[in-house]
Write an enzyme that holds these catalytic residues in place. Sequence first.
Site, PDB file in Angstrom:
ATOM      1  N   GLU A  97     -28.934  73.069 -13.911  1.00 46.34           N
ATOM      2  CA  GLU A  97     -27.765  72.535 -14.629  1.00 46.34           C
ATOM      3  C   GLU A  97     -27.070  71.393 -13.885  1.00 46.34           C
ATOM      4  O   GLU A  97     -25.888  71.443 -13.568  1.00 46.34           O
ATOM      5  CB  GLU A  97     -26.781  73.688 -14.905  1.00 46.34           C
ATOM      6  CG  GLU A  97     -27.405  74.820 -15.710  1.00 46.34           C
ATOM      7  CD  GLU A  97     -26.494  76.038 -15.866  1.00 46.34           C
ATOM      8  OE1 GLU A  97     -25.301  75.924 -15.544  1.00 46.34           O
ATOM      9  OE2 GLU A  97     -26.994  77.107 -16.293  1.00 46.34           O
ATOM     10  N   GLU A 104     -34.622  81.733 -19.771  1.00 48.65           N
ATOM     11  CA  GLU A 104     -33.492  82.675 -19.798  1.00 48.65           C
ATOM     12  C   GLU A 104     -33.193  83.111 -21.245  1.00 48.65           C
ATOM     13  O   GLU A 104     -32.080  83.126 -21.695  1.00 48.65           O
ATOM     14  CB  GLU A 104     -32.229  82.043 -19.199  1.00 48.65           C
ATOM     15  CG  GLU A 104     -32.419  81.472 -17.823  1.00 48.65           C
ATOM     16  CD  GLU A 104     -31.155  80.884 -17.242  1.00 48.65           C
ATOM     17  OE1 GLU A 104     -30.057  81.121 -17.798  1.00 48.65           O
ATOM     18  OE2 GLU A 104     -31.232  80.191 -16.224  1.00 48.65           O
TER      19      GLU A 104
HETATM   20  O1  G3I Z   1     -23.452  93.518  -8.760  1.00 52.39           O
HETATM   21  C1  G3I Z   1     -22.375  92.946  -8.006  1.00 52.39           C
HETATM   22  C2  G3I Z   1     -21.381  94.008  -7.629  1.00 52.39           C
HETATM   23  O2  G3I Z   1     -21.994  94.925  -6.727  1.00 52.39           O
HETATM   24  C3  G3I Z   1     -20.174  93.364  -6.952  1.00 52.39           C
HETATM   25  O3  G3I Z   1     -19.208  94.334  -6.672  1.00 52.39           O
HETATM   26  C4  G3I Z   1     -19.605  92.304  -7.921  1.00 52.39           C
HETATM   27  C5  G3I Z   1     -18.419  91.589  -7.311  1.00 52.39           C
HETATM   28  O4  G3I Z   1     -18.889  90.608  -6.394  1.00 52.39           O
HETATM   29  O5  G3I Z   1     -20.602  91.298  -8.181  1.00 52.39           O
HETATM   30  C6  G3I Z   1     -21.705  91.880  -8.855  1.00 52.39           C
HETATM   31  O6  G3I Z   1     -22.648  90.861  -9.030  1.00 52.39           O
HETATM   32  C7  G3I Z   1     -22.347  89.954 -10.088  1.00 52.39           C
HETATM   33  C8  G3I Z   1     -23.616  89.853 -10.948  1.00 52.39           C
HETATM   34  O7  G3I Z   1     -23.475  88.847 -11.951  1.00 52.39           O
HETATM   35  C9  G3I Z   1     -23.960  91.171 -11.587  1.00 52.39           C
HETATM   36  O8  G3I Z   1     -22.991  91.507 -12.510  1.00 52.39           O
HETATM   37  C10 G3I Z   1     -22.029  88.581  -9.466  1.00 52.39           C
HETATM   38  O9  G3I Z   1     -20.802  88.657  -8.777  1.00 52.39           O
HETATM   39  C11 G3I Z   1     -21.948  87.540 -10.575  1.00 52.39           C
HETATM   40  O10 G3I Z   1     -21.789  86.243  -9.988  1.00 52.39           O
HETATM   41  C12 G3I Z   1     -23.254  87.556 -11.365  1.00 52.39           C
HETATM   42  O11 G3I Z   1     -23.162  86.627 -12.435  1.00 52.39           O
HETATM   43  C13 G3I Z   1     -24.413  86.036 -12.823  1.00 52.39           C
HETATM   44  C14 G3I Z   1     -24.145  84.540 -13.058  1.00 52.39           C
HETATM   45  O12 G3I Z   1     -25.348  83.899 -13.500  1.00 52.39           O
HETATM   46  C15 G3I Z   1     -23.705  83.876 -11.758  1.00 52.39           C
HETATM   47  O13 G3I Z   1     -24.714  84.021 -10.782  1.00 52.39           O
HETATM   48  C16 G3I Z   1     -24.928  86.674 -14.112  1.00 52.39           C
HETATM   49  O14 G3I Z   1     -25.330  88.025 -13.848  1.00 52.39           O
HETATM   50  C17 G3I Z   1     -26.110  85.905 -14.648  1.00 52.39           C
HETATM   51  O15 G3I Z   1     -26.499  86.406 -15.928  1.00 52.39           O
HETATM   52  C18 G3I Z   1     -25.789  84.419 -14.781  1.00 52.39           C
HETATM   53  O16 G3I Z   1     -26.967  83.776 -15.136  1.00 52.39           O
HETATM   54  C19 G3I Z   1     -26.856  82.361 -15.391  1.00 52.39           C
HETATM   55  C20 G3I Z   1     -28.083  81.691 -14.836  1.00 52.39           C
HETATM   56  O17 G3I Z   1     -28.171  81.931 -13.449  1.00 52.39           O
HETATM   57  C21 G3I Z   1     -28.050  80.205 -15.145  1.00 52.39           C
HETATM   58  N1  G3I Z   1     -27.939  79.985 -16.588  1.00 52.39           N
HETATM   59  C22 G3I Z   1     -26.764  80.625 -17.185  1.00 52.39           C
HETATM   60  C23 G3I Z   1     -26.797  82.123 -16.907  1.00 52.39           C
HETATM   61  C24 G3I Z   1     -25.615  82.818 -17.560  1.00 52.39           C
HETATM   62  O18 G3I Z   1     -24.429  82.396 -16.936  1.00 52.39           O
END
Ligand code: G3I
Length: 362
Positions: free
Chosen positions: A166, A273
């Site tokens: 992105e 994705e």
């Molecule tokens: O699992 C941990 C938990 O243990 C912890 O307590 C909590 C607080 O830090 O975080 C949790 O992890 C989170 C994870 O999602 C699981 O829920 C991360 O903080 C959070 O940043 C993460 O968000 C992900 C996001 O990208 C940012 O990395 C999403 O799952 C994921 O679906 C999303 O995916 C993105 C692609 O990489 C790029 N394209 C868009 C897509 C959707 O936004």
Amino acid sequence: MGVIINCKHLRLFLFLLWAILALSCKDNTVAVQEPEPSSEYTPLRSVAPFPVGVALQSNRLSSGPHSQVVRTVFSSVTAEYEMKMRHLTDPSGNYVWGPTDALVAFAKEYDMQVHGHTLVWHQSTPSWLENFSGTDAEFEDAVEDYITNVVGRYKDDVVSWDVINEAFEDGSGALRNSVFRRRMGPDYIARLFQYARNADPDVLLFYNDYGTIWDAAKRDAMFSMIDDLQTRGIPIDGIGLQMHITYNTPSLNNIVAVMDAIVQRGLLIHISEMDVRVNPQGDLSELTTGRSELQKQRVKDIVMAFMDLPEANQFAITWWGLRDPESWLIDFWGNPEWGLLFDAEYRPKPAYDGFLEALTEN
Ligand code: G3I
């Protein structure tokens, strides 16, 4: 007085006795049957001529049905977040390898490939780099070291990497004003690809983005970058089309047109994705049969379009999650959503059947 029991009465008595015993022994507790994917439905990986992937989190490897369905149905995994810079390093810049090593080990155990996502993403830049106090040259050295260490560590395990995710603004197609753009200059993307190639001569290198189907300025910026990289001999092997779509937009024609343009450049296509929103207007409080059937047809159409591509350009189709309730879509859009292939009880939905039909009817 003896009771005369003829054979007919004896058979009837014995049957009734068996029936009573059978009913009394029947377990009255309703056992929660964990899914047996091999018996309930055909695993996608057993019929797909290309890798079918799923986004995975290391905390879901141990749970019975989740990891069982993943390893039975899919042949590729992408770390949903744990291979991103903010999670692969701690606030001091030290590496945190545990979760990603676990994901790679899981994939290796079940003969699944690993797609690395993602080396650089403005939304997952850790504070140690965002607030880097050294010179710009030292900043770039730190980025190169990171890429060298991460790609090098998984050299034999990760077949491909999203080098950058992105990079272009919605609507304008301008380079995002990220710390990488600011401190490495407008040509930073070329150098990111080169550093990744230097770390592993064989790994496949991708550019990954969303919106490049319906956002003309972003699409044009992407292709302009690709053409420049290819003209200069900068290594790039493929494009990730994230495919976060709805049951009726964008048009299939527009999706096919972008895939064809990528094929014309001799690059691999990763539907990287995929999820298919069925409630973009927020008009549903539960998944209706009608919307589920539209989702099924949508999945079938897109998988068939992917299969119509030259095999040499088919990298993989990856779903952005396993079960509907786990999808990022729900929190991001704030609506109830059922965008994936499996329901909350790990049952394949009609969308799964649509994928299978595309694979088997083609
Ligand atoms: O699992 C941990 C938990 O243990 C912890 O307590 C909590 C607080 O830090 O975080 C949790 O992890 C989170 C994870 O999602 C699981 O829920 C991360 O903080 C959070 O940043 C993460 O968000 C992900 C996001 O990208 C940012 O990395 C999403 O799952 C994921 O679906 C999303 O995916 C993105 C692609 O990489 C790029 N394209 C868009 C897509 C959707 O936004």
